[in-house]
Motif scaffolding. Sequence first.
Motif, PDB file in Angstrom:
ATOM      1  N   LEU A 167       0.996  -1.224  -0.076  1.00 26.00           N
ATOM      2  CA  LEU A 167      -0.016   0.176   0.045  1.00 26.00           C
ATOM      3  C   LEU A 167       0.937   1.262   0.163  1.00 26.00           C
ATOM      4  CD1 LEU A 167      -2.969  -0.956   2.630  1.00 26.00           C
ATOM      5  CD2 LEU A 167      -2.893  -0.869  -0.101  1.00 26.00           C
ATOM      6  N   ARG A 168       1.978   1.133   0.848  1.00 27.98           N
ATOM      7  CA  ARG A 168       2.777   2.342   0.623  1.00 27.98           C
ATOM      8  C   ARG A 168       3.304   2.520  -0.552  1.00 27.98           C
ATOM      9  NH1 ARG A 168       4.461   0.241   5.742  1.00 27.98           N
ATOM     10  NH2 ARG A 168       6.360  -0.634   5.022  1.00 27.98           N
ATOM     11  N   ARG A 169       3.756   1.418  -1.152  1.00 24.34           N
ATOM     12  CA  ARG A 169       4.392   1.697  -2.735  1.00 24.34           C
ATOM     13  C   ARG A 169       3.603   2.217  -3.635  1.00 24.34           C
ATOM     14  NH1 ARG A 169       9.049  -2.220  -4.924  1.00 24.34           N
ATOM     15  NH2 ARG A 169       9.199  -0.684  -6.536  1.00 24.34           N
ATOM     16  N   LEU A 170       2.234   1.642  -3.223  1.00 23.77           N
ATOM     17  CA  LEU A 170       1.230   2.359  -4.222  1.00 23.77           C
ATOM     18  C   LEU A 170       0.848   3.891  -4.301  1.00 23.77           C
ATOM     19  CD1 LEU A 170      -1.493  -0.589  -3.940  1.00 23.77           C
ATOM     20  CD2 LEU A 170      -0.251   0.118  -6.246  1.00 23.77           C
ATOM     21  N   VAL A 171       1.227   4.256  -2.981  1.00 24.14           N
ATOM     22  CA  VAL A 171       0.677   5.557  -2.694  1.00 24.14           C
ATOM     23  C   VAL A 171       2.032   6.302  -3.172  1.00 24.14           C
ATOM     24  CG1 VAL A 171       0.672   7.389  -0.747  1.00 24.14           C
ATOM     25  CG2 VAL A 171      -0.540   5.059  -0.367  1.00 24.14           C
ATOM     26  N   SER A 172       3.004   6.009  -2.939  1.00 17.38           N
ATOM     27  CA  SER A 172       4.445   6.664  -3.482  1.00 17.38           C
ATOM     28  C   SER A 172       4.564   6.656  -4.948  1.00 17.38           C
ATOM     29  CB  SER A 172       5.658   6.371  -2.564  1.00 17.38           C
ATOM     30  OG  SER A 172       5.972   5.063  -2.994  1.00 17.38           O
ATOM     31  N   SER A 173       4.012   5.615  -5.370  1.00 18.72           N
ATOM     32  CA  SER A 173       4.324   5.635  -7.056  1.00 18.72           C
ATOM     33  C   SER A 173       2.910   6.260  -7.647  1.00 18.72           C
ATOM     34  CB  SER A 173       4.391   4.123  -7.527  1.00 18.72           C
ATOM     35  OG  SER A 173       3.046   3.554  -7.278  1.00 18.72           O
ATOM     36  N   GLY A 174       1.851   6.681  -6.919  1.00 20.56           N
ATOM     37  CA  GLY A 174       0.763   7.311  -7.540  1.00 20.56           C
ATOM     38  C   GLY A 174      -0.112   6.512  -7.761  1.00 20.56           C
ATOM     39  N   GLU A 175       0.375   5.154  -7.823  1.00 17.71           N
ATOM     40  CA  GLU A 175      -0.961   4.169  -8.546  1.00 17.71           C
ATOM     41  C   GLU A 175      -2.203   3.873  -7.492  1.00 17.71           C
ATOM     42  OE1 GLU A 175       0.662   0.176  -9.845  1.00 17.71           O
ATOM     43  OE2 GLU A 175       2.567   1.044 -10.053  1.00 17.71           O
ATOM     44  N   ILE A 176      -2.040   4.357  -6.344  1.00 21.52           N
ATOM     45  CA  ILE A 176      -3.052   4.397  -5.333  1.00 21.52           C
ATOM     46  C   ILE A 176      -4.432   4.757  -6.077  1.00 21.52           C
ATOM     47  CG2 ILE A 176      -2.936   6.519  -4.332  1.00 21.52           C
ATOM     48  CD1 ILE A 176      -3.351   2.978  -2.506  1.00 21.52           C
ATOM     49  N   LYS A 177      -4.200   5.731  -7.133  1.00 18.87           N
ATOM     50  CA  LYS A 177      -5.245   6.468  -7.631  1.00 18.87           C
ATOM     51  C   LYS A 177      -5.968   5.243  -8.654  1.00 18.87           C
ATOM     52  CE  LYS A 177      -4.832  10.732  -6.537  1.00 18.87           C
ATOM     53  NZ  LYS A 177      -5.406  11.238  -5.187  1.00 18.87           N
TER      54      LYS A 177
END
Length: 430
Positions: A167-177
């Motif tokens: 989840l942290r990586r998704l946030v930092s890469s912007g993929e969370i969107k």
Amino acid sequence: MRRHWLSLFGRQSKPPPIAELMNLALTQPGLIYLAAGFTDPDTLPIEEVRFIVDDVLSDENCVKSALQYGSTKGLPKLRELTAERLQRVDLGLPPGVADADRVVITHGSQQLLYLLIEALCDPGDVVLVEDPTYFVFLGLLEGRGVKTHGVKLTPDGVDLDHFDYVLRRLVSSGEIKRLKLFYIVTYAHNPTGIVWSFVKKAAVLERLLRIEKLAGHPVFLVEDAAYRDLLFENRHENSALKISDSKARVIYVGTYTKPFATGIRVGFGLLPPQLIDPVLNIKANHDFGTSQFIQYVVCRALESGLYERHLGVLHEHYRAKALVMKDAIEKWFPSYIDVWHPTGGLYYWIRLPRHQCTGPRSKLFRTALRQGVLYVPGCYCYARDPWRKVPNHEMRLSFGSASASEIQKGVKRLGEVIKSISSYHTRRQT
Ligand SMILES: Cc1ncc(COP(=O)(O)O)c(C=O)c1O
């Protein structure tokens, strides 16, 4: 630029790896097939279905409906029975959760998985899956151009620390969107046989709800309970439906195929209210409703108690076959392997040391095939996740369709192949 004659999805959809394995089975007669997720032909409810079909055809009230088109959502009686059964199994579900209005009947649960991805995901969107997971679902995601990231699986569900890291990586890469859902297989998991703990399901849902603000849209938890009725004991750990889900983010996927007859393709979903219309609109474009006739068959099986009685037969049968496989593994496989023991379903998950490759091009796979045994290479069950290398030292063995003597013979041959390849490695290293 010249346009391709095939659509994007036509080009992106690949034959599932299992098709390749099936072809191998056809070209090599006598092969012991420990690969497929087929159920045992000896457990098919032939007499029961004959009785039900006669009953449906001779009932003036239902035969005309059974042989007609029906509604896209499914036969009302079957939706009611499905909701009642879920309520019974998940004693104490909050009111309104297992409501017949929220039940949608599909052609196998596979169709529902497809419809969900069509309804929720555009190419480039992100779906989280377990590492490892049901490989046919991975093919579906790839075919739709959806990106996947894997979350490590442990014997009671995903590793929560690793989930937090993803989840942290998704946030930092912007993929969370672009994150749309997390797909989990919670009972007698395919391919590992594990059962998720309720605590882990709740923890996963809680984290998904927390990151919704950053995603900017709903993020769903898809609980695929395809093997729930195939647990050897009636140890139905609570489904995610039981978690307090005020935002309606849990999508529950179930099936009547594996526990009754895989040829009777009836699956179902308990959907969040906001997803029912989008899924039904797409299903209407596909087939405007699951075959009425097979829905009547399942309905009668449930109403008459034949379905529950059949489950009792299956549990005994598969538990006995799982034991045959366990004994054979203990007898013939080297002691250094790691075996995940199932408490239901159809599969054993075997992990070899990392240097012992099991992939379709490995020496082990090809030698096993020459010796007349087929398994599912573990690498098929991992998403193409750019954040890690696909492990290549595992295998899935099924005790579903092979007979007890084939299981014994197949495991013996496979054990001999593993030992011979391991001693080959040792010789090369010394
Ligand atoms: C985990 C899982 N989900 C869903 C399915 C689809 O099953 P069906 O379409 O027969 O309901 C399968 C079939 O093997 C499966 O293993």
